[in-house]
Design a protein around this motif. Structure first.
Motif, mmCIF file in Angstrom:
data_model
loop_
_atom_site.group_PDB
_atom_site.id
_atom_site.type_symbol
_atom_site.label_atom_id
_atom_site.label_comp_id
_atom_site.label_asym_id
_atom_site.label_seq_id
_atom_site.Cartn_x
_atom_site.Cartn_y
_atom_site.Cartn_z
ATOM 1 N N LEU A 201 0.862 2.155 -8.974
ATOM 2 C CA LEU A 201 1.480 3.411 -9.406
ATOM 3 C C LEU A 201 2.717 3.113 -10.247
ATOM 4 N N MET A 202 2.843 3.747 -11.419
ATOM 5 C CA MET A 202 4.038 3.609 -12.244
ATOM 6 C C MET A 202 4.686 4.992 -12.394
ATOM 7 N N TYR A 203 5.976 5.005 -12.768
ATOM 8 C CA TYR A 203 6.700 6.262 -13.044
ATOM 9 C C TYR A 203 6.744 7.208 -11.838
ATOM 10 N N LEU A 204 7.313 6.707 -10.726
ATOM 11 C CA LEU A 204 7.535 7.553 -9.552
ATOM 12 C C LEU A 204 8.957 8.116 -9.650
ATOM 13 N N GLN A 205 9.125 9.429 -9.453
ATOM 14 C CA GLN A 205 10.480 9.981 -9.514
ATOM 15 C C GLN A 205 11.105 9.963 -8.115
ATOM 16 N N PRO A 206 12.389 9.520 -7.988
ATOM 17 C CA PRO A 206 12.993 9.260 -6.669
ATOM 18 C C PRO A 206 12.899 10.418 -5.679
ATOM 19 N N LEU B 66 6.044 7.050 1.580
ATOM 20 C CA LEU B 66 6.111 5.592 1.798
ATOM 21 C C LEU B 66 5.202 5.164 2.946
ATOM 22 N N THR B 67 5.254 5.925 4.038
ATOM 23 C CA THR B 67 4.426 5.573 5.202
ATOM 24 C C THR B 67 2.946 5.672 4.853
ATOM 25 N N ALA B 68 2.595 6.737 4.125
ATOM 26 C CA ALA B 68 1.183 6.896 3.734
ATOM 27 C C ALA B 68 0.783 5.782 2.779
ATOM 28 N N MET B 69 1.646 5.497 1.837
ATOM 29 C CA MET B 69 1.365 4.452 0.830
ATOM 30 C C MET B 69 1.025 3.133 1.505
ATOM 31 N N ALA B 70 1.745 2.818 2.586
ATOM 32 C CA ALA B 70 1.547 1.536 3.286
ATOM 33 C C ALA B 70 0.153 1.434 3.889
ATOM 34 N N GLY B 71 -0.544 2.565 4.017
ATOM 35 C CA GLY B 71 -1.856 2.564 4.674
ATOM 36 C C GLY B 71 -3.024 2.363 3.727
ATOM 37 N N TYR B 72 -2.773 2.130 2.436
ATOM 38 C CA TYR B 72 -3.874 1.965 1.469
ATOM 39 C C TYR B 72 -3.970 0.501 1.040
ATOM 40 N N PRO B 73 -4.966 -0.246 1.581
ATOM 41 C CA PRO B 73 -5.012 -1.700 1.326
ATOM 42 C C PRO B 73 -5.106 -2.074 -0.156
ATOM 43 N N LYS B 74 -5.780 -1.250 -0.973
ATOM 44 C CA LYS B 74 -5.922 -1.620 -2.394
ATOM 45 C C LYS B 74 -4.701 -1.200 -3.211
ATOM 46 N N LEU B 75 -3.815 -0.384 -2.619
ATOM 47 C CA LEU B 75 -2.647 0.114 -3.349
ATOM 48 C C LEU B 75 -1.533 -0.933 -3.303
ATOM 49 N N CYS B 76 -1.115 -1.404 -4.465
ATOM 50 C CA CYS B 76 -0.051 -2.417 -4.496
ATOM 51 C C CYS B 76 1.232 -1.849 -3.894
ATOM 52 N N ARG B 77 1.892 -2.645 -3.072
ATOM 53 C CA ARG B 77 3.182 -2.222 -2.496
ATOM 54 C C ARG B 77 4.228 -2.459 -3.569
ATOM 55 N N TYR B 78 4.224 -1.535 -4.499
ATOM 56 C CA TYR B 78 5.007 -1.682 -5.726
ATOM 57 C C TYR B 78 5.581 -0.309 -6.044
ATOM 58 N N LEU B 79 6.909 -0.253 -6.186
ATOM 59 C CA LEU B 79 7.557 1.025 -6.484
ATOM 60 C C LEU B 79 8.235 0.930 -7.847
ATOM 61 N N ASP B 80 7.711 1.678 -8.818
ATOM 62 C CA ASP B 80 8.359 1.759 -10.136
ATOM 63 C C ASP B 80 9.103 3.090 -10.167
ATOM 64 N N ILE B 81 10.416 3.035 -9.943
ATOM 65 C CA ILE B 81 11.237 4.256 -9.840
ATOM 66 C C ILE B 81 12.359 4.183 -10.878
ATOM 67 N N VAL C 226 7.477 -4.934 -0.111
ATOM 68 C CA VAL C 226 7.429 -4.055 -1.288
ATOM 69 C C VAL C 226 8.202 -4.674 -2.454
ATOM 70 N N SER C 227 7.702 -4.456 -3.686
ATOM 71 C CA SER C 227 8.382 -4.937 -4.896
ATOM 72 C C SER C 227 8.895 -3.710 -5.652
ATOM 73 N N VAL C 228 10.115 -3.782 -6.175
ATOM 74 C CA VAL C 228 10.733 -2.596 -6.782
ATOM 75 C C VAL C 228 11.109 -2.857 -8.235
ATOM 76 N N ARG D 235 -1.315 -12.247 -12.394
ATOM 77 C CA ARG D 235 -0.174 -11.516 -11.807
ATOM 78 C C ARG D 235 -0.433 -11.314 -10.322
ATOM 79 N N THR D 236 0.654 -11.402 -9.567
ATOM 80 C CA THR D 236 0.561 -11.083 -8.139
ATOM 81 C C THR D 236 0.589 -9.565 -7.988
ATOM 82 N N ARG D 237 0.483 -9.099 -6.762
ATOM 83 C CA ARG D 237 0.570 -7.649 -6.527
ATOM 84 C C ARG D 237 1.984 -7.139 -6.838
ATOM 85 N N ALA D 238 2.942 -8.039 -6.919
ATOM 86 C CA ALA D 238 4.340 -7.647 -7.169
ATOM 87 C C ALA D 238 4.662 -7.634 -8.661
ATOM 88 N N GLN D 239 3.694 -7.923 -9.504
ATOM 89 C CA GLN D 239 3.938 -8.026 -10.950
ATOM 90 C C GLN D 239 3.044 -7.044 -11.718
#
Ligand code: SF4
Length: 456
Positions: free
Chosen positions: A236-241, A249-264, A300-302, A406-410
């Motif tokens: 996910l890119m372009y998340l507004q704070p 955040l809690t829901a996001m952590a439950g999706y295995p294919k979803l990168c733990r990556y926050l672009d804010i 998580v990568s920010v 790229r790793t999941r953090a990149q």
């Protein structure tokens, strides 16, 4: 303008400028053209039509777009030049008057008209010509800018427009109010991307957190996309704070294919400047958000972006921003100089810092962000990571590199990369997923040795 007679076999070459949303738009258009029987060609010199997808967001982007138009007109004199995108949306009248060498101008809602013109001019002749000349990109392999058939990632646009109305931003004027793309429009893009070999889907929009349609929200969409077993990652890119709360955040952590990556994109940290920008929050609230994110997802990568030199910005505001950046420990971040965009409230504000002061502030905060990113890379030494291969090694890669990924953090195109090394050299192809261990950090990039490879 009277259409110049076609002297080259009918075919369209697409050049894409600007943001990932433009990339996604060009991909969608490419698939539509192909499904209409219009050839999209990789080599511009083989094209009867050259299509430029432009950006009009800030001054530098506009200069780049106009430069690209003039360059294309000079480089491909036999082709018919068509221009689309945000630059046209904002400055059509001036462009039509100033650039007579362009055959057609298309705003964001005129892609149907563009397809019809190309159908009439380039499509009709397909039957007679296609097997004669040039390297045609087969419909399923056509990617956005004609730059080769296979990429391990693809941008998928899920929304357009914006309701935030930040005082410095022209996007609401260009793209209008926020609207979510329908699930089937998103899935059409997803399937098109997976057919071209993409295995990571990067969801983009002006505020992806706001996506909702047919009773679904963003994470429901992630779940729907993830059902396809070809999907290895969703990012996910372009998340507004203000929409990144504990529930998200809690829901996001439950999706295995979803990168733990926050672009804010926080844009700034001092309350006074944020309010002048028409934005909410402040350093305290943002640090609390990051603390929550790291407690819910420790790995998580920010990523973030900032504007420096906003009208009224003082040394005290810059010091508050610098303190925030140090405390936030970003994995990836960029700073940009304020650009007074025509038609935006901020363009009329006084007390703009001088260009010299803005340059000083830019290098000051950029140094802080660079050190933070390098520190984050060094902290990954010895870590087991999953690397998605984007490309084979090339002349510019460090010695012994066999592939770049790229790793999941990149994230693609904006963050560092990971170079795969190893003796004997691992066989890793584009789209392969590799389990590896980080053995070195080079600035913002990583070097890793694989210990397991999962072919695409
Ligand atoms: S949220 Fe982003 S796109 Fe929307 S107005 Fe603000 S800066 Fe522009």
């Amino acid at each position: 303008m009277n259409p110049r007679p076609l002297t080259t076999a009918p075919g369209v070459h697409i050049i894409t400028l600007g943001c990932p949303k433009n990339e996604a738009d060009s991909r969608t258009l490419t698939r539509r053209l192909a499904s209409e029987g219009i050839r999209v060609v990789e080599e511009p010199l083989e094209a009867s039509h050259v299509l430029l997808n432009t950006c009009g967001f800030i001054e530098d982007a506009r200069k780049e777009s106009i430069g690209a138009i003039l360059e294309a007109a000079a480089a491909y004199p036999t082709a018919r030049l068509h221009v689309m995108g945000c630059l046209v949306e904002r400055y059509r009248a001036e462009l039509e008057e100033g650039l007579p060498e362009v055959h057609g101008w298309y705003g964001l809602t005129e892609l149907g008209a563009l397809t019809a013109i190309l159908q009439a001019e380039a499509g009709a002749a397909v039957g007679r010509e296609s097997d004669a000349v040039g390297s045609v990109i087969p419909a399923s392999d056509q990617t956005s800018s004609g730059s080769g058939p296979l990429s391990a990632h693809a941008y998928v646009k899920i929304s357009d427009g914006c309701d935030h109305l930040c005082s410095f931003c022209a996007i609401p004027n260009i793209k209008g109010p926020y609207h979510s793309l329908a699930p089937d429009e998103v899935i059409e893009q997803v399937e098109g991307a997976l057919d071209t070999g993409a295995r990571e889907l990067v969801l983009v929009g002006q505020d992806t957190t706001l996506w909702h349609a047919d009773g679904m929200d963003l994470l429901d969409l992630v779940a729907l996309i993830s059902e396809d077993e070809r999907v290895l990652r969703v990012r996910l890119m372009y998340l507004q704070p203000e929409h990144v709360d504990d529930r998200f955040l809690t829901a996001m952590a439950g999706y295995p294919k979803l990168c733990r990556y926050l672009d804010i994109p926080f844009q700034h940290a001092h309350r006074d400047i944020l309010r002048a920008m028409g934005r909410r929050g402040d350093a305290t609230a943002y640090l609390r958000l990051l603390e929550r994110a790291r407690s819910i997802m420790p790995d998580v990568s920010v990523r973030s972006t900032f504007i420096v030199g906003f009208p009224g910005e003082t040394e005290e505001h810059v010091e508050a921003l610098a303190d925030f950046m140090r405390a936030a420990r970003f994995d990836h971040a960029g700073a940009f100089a304020f650009s007074a965009e025509e038609g935006t409230p901020a363009a009329t504000l006084s007390k703009r810092p001088s260009a010299r002061v803005v340059r000083q502030r830019m290098s000051y905060v950029s140094a802080i962000l660079a050190e933070s990113a390098e520190h984050a890379c060094r902290a990954r030494l010895g870590e087991r990571v999953e690397v998605l291969i984007d490309a084979p090694a090339d002349a510019d890669t460090p010695e012994g590199t066999v592939a770049i990924g790229r790793t999941r953090a990149q994230a693609p195109d904006v963050d560092g990369v990971t170079y795969l090394v190893g003796q004997p050299p691992p066989r890793a192809a584009v789209g392969d997923r590799v389990q590896a261990v980080v053995v070195e950090a080079i600035g913002h990039d990583l070097v890793a040795e694989p210990d397991a490879i999962e072919p695409a």
